[in-house]
Design an enzyme around this catalytic site. Structure first.
Site, PDB file in Angstrom:
ATOM      1  N   GLY C 108      -3.313  44.434  31.151  1.00 57.70           N
ATOM      2  CA  GLY C 108      -2.953  44.022  32.501  1.00 57.70           C
ATOM      3  C   GLY C 108      -4.084  43.987  33.483  1.00 57.70           C
ATOM      4  O   GLY C 108      -3.978  44.543  34.565  1.00 57.70           O
ATOM      5  N   CYS C 109      -5.195  43.372  33.133  1.00 56.46           N
ATOM      6  CA  CYS C 109      -6.270  43.296  34.118  1.00 56.46           C
ATOM      7  C   CYS C 109      -7.106  42.059  33.897  1.00 56.46           C
ATOM      8  O   CYS C 109      -6.974  41.348  32.912  1.00 56.46           O
ATOM      9  CB  CYS C 109      -7.133  44.542  34.098  1.00 56.46           C
ATOM     10  SG  CYS C 109      -8.328  44.567  32.804  1.00 56.46           S
ATOM     11  N   VAL C 110      -8.017  41.780  34.863  1.00 61.02           N
ATOM     12  CA  VAL C 110      -8.800  40.544  34.801  1.00 61.02           C
ATOM     13  C   VAL C 110     -10.101  40.715  34.005  1.00 61.02           C
ATOM     14  O   VAL C 110     -10.626  41.802  33.917  1.00 61.02           O
ATOM     15  CB  VAL C 110      -9.181  40.057  36.214  1.00 61.02           C
ATOM     16  CG1 VAL C 110      -7.958  39.433  36.865  1.00 61.02           C
ATOM     17  CG2 VAL C 110      -9.741  41.175  37.056  1.00 61.02           C
TER      18      VAL C 110
END
Lengths: 102, 135, 110
Positions: C108-110
């Site tokens: 869940g991250c960029v």
């Protein structure tokens, strides 16, 4: 600031209902549904767990799940209230939070 | 501006028999990006998740227990552990792995994240939440 | 799908993440970087090595804000900030640097 505790597992298979009742506080509600409804029947090995909380905690059971399992209302522990699906929704909205015991 | 809500993740399952424990941890890591007030509770078989010395090489699955030690970096610094659940399973506080966080507001001092509470205290912690997520 | 390095092939998923992080080595990192149109330099290696060490210790790739905070602490504020990291890894530092480091796609991250 009360909690609606939700139990959907048989108390004879798991400790969900027992643990739930041990953590429910004065004024909380407990709804038994799906296989959780087996905990609502009187004269079983876990009946005492619910009776021990009588007065402090209000216990509800979902009617359609009782009917599906052939459990007549007359077999329920005294003081347990049978609710239908809209009644379940009302319980969710009338408590500040819900907590599932899986 | 929304006010940060209090989220409690309740862990009641042992780590490798089902997927619940790993899923819980992943949701905690994702949820931590949203700057809410997050804490975790470990009770019943959930306390086994924090056992020392886990080694899953023989299983061929990931040992995710070290990840609990990263939670401090994510701003999750309160892991409540129920004393009765430990005792019922023959465990003591020393059987759990140490989990700490660095307190940014106190010169990065290392502080314990595990908070040992009895059942009645944990019940009050649960009632103090805006949202309770169960695993 | 696979990277070919020194005559051997290393499997990756549709986005380019290694299927088995144990197959990683520095030559493969160079190959992944090339596929991302990035040239590895000292600054990029610093971040990639940091990620590998973090994963080794915690079994998780850090979210971007965790990465910046940790880099700021160990390497100073001029490196522990989003601007610096995005200059090094324009398509998302955690994501692109994790890929080069051979780690799974961050949760869940960029």
């Amino acid at each position: 600031m009360t909690t609606l505790h939700m139990v959907n597992k048989s108390p004879f298979e798991r400790n969900a209902m027992k643990s739930c009742l041990a953590h429910a506080l004065e004024g909380d509600g407990v709804i038994l549904f799906e296989d959780g409804v087996y905990g609502a029947v009187k004269g079983s090995a876990v009946t005492g767990d619910i009776q021990g909380k009588a007065g402090a905690v209000k216990v509800y059971v979902l009617g359609p799940d009782l009917a599906a399992r052939g459990i007549a209302d007359g077999r329920l522990i005294e003081g347990i209230k049978v609710v239908d699906y809209p009644g379940f929704v009302d319980l969710v909205t009338s408590h500040e939070r819900t907590q599932s015991w899986l | 501006m929304s006010v940060a809500k209090k989220f409690l993740y309740v862990n009641r399952k042992a780590p490798y028999g089902t997927i619940y424990a790993l899923e819980s941890l992943e949701v905690v890591l994702i949820g931590a990006a949203f700057d809410q007030n997050v804490s975790l509770a470990f009770l019943d078989d959930g306390v086994f998740q924090l056992a020392k010395g886990q080694d899953t090489k023989g299983l061929g699955v990931k040992n995710f227990s070290p990840t609990f030690r990263a939670l401090g970096d994510y701003g999750v610094t309160k892991l409540y552990v129920e004393k009765e659940s430990l005792a019922e399973r023959g465990l003591t506080e020393d059987d759990l792995m140490p989990v700490t966080y660095e307190d940014e507001n106190d010169g990065f001092a290392e502080k314990p994240s595990l908070i040992f509470v009895d059942r009645a205290e944990l019940a009050r912690v649960m009632r103090d939440q805006d949202v309770v997520l169960s695993f | 799908m696979a990277y070919t390095v020194n005559g051997t092939t290393v499997e990756h998923d549709e986005e380019g993440y290694l299927t088995d992080l144990n197959e990683w080595n520095e030559d493969i990192a160079l190959e992944i970087a090339k596929a991302q149109n990035l040239e590895m330099n000292e600054e990029r290696w610093e971040v990639v090595n940091f990620l590998r060490n973090y994963y080794d210790e915690y079994q998780v790739a850090p979210a971007i804000r965790v990465l910046t905070k940790a880099l700021a602490k160990t390497m100073g504020p001029e490196k522990g900030n989003n601007k610096y990291l995005y200059e090094l890894f324009p398509y998302g530092p955690a994501k692109q640097a994790c890929m080069i480091a051979g780690l799974p796609k961050p949760t869940g991250c960029v």
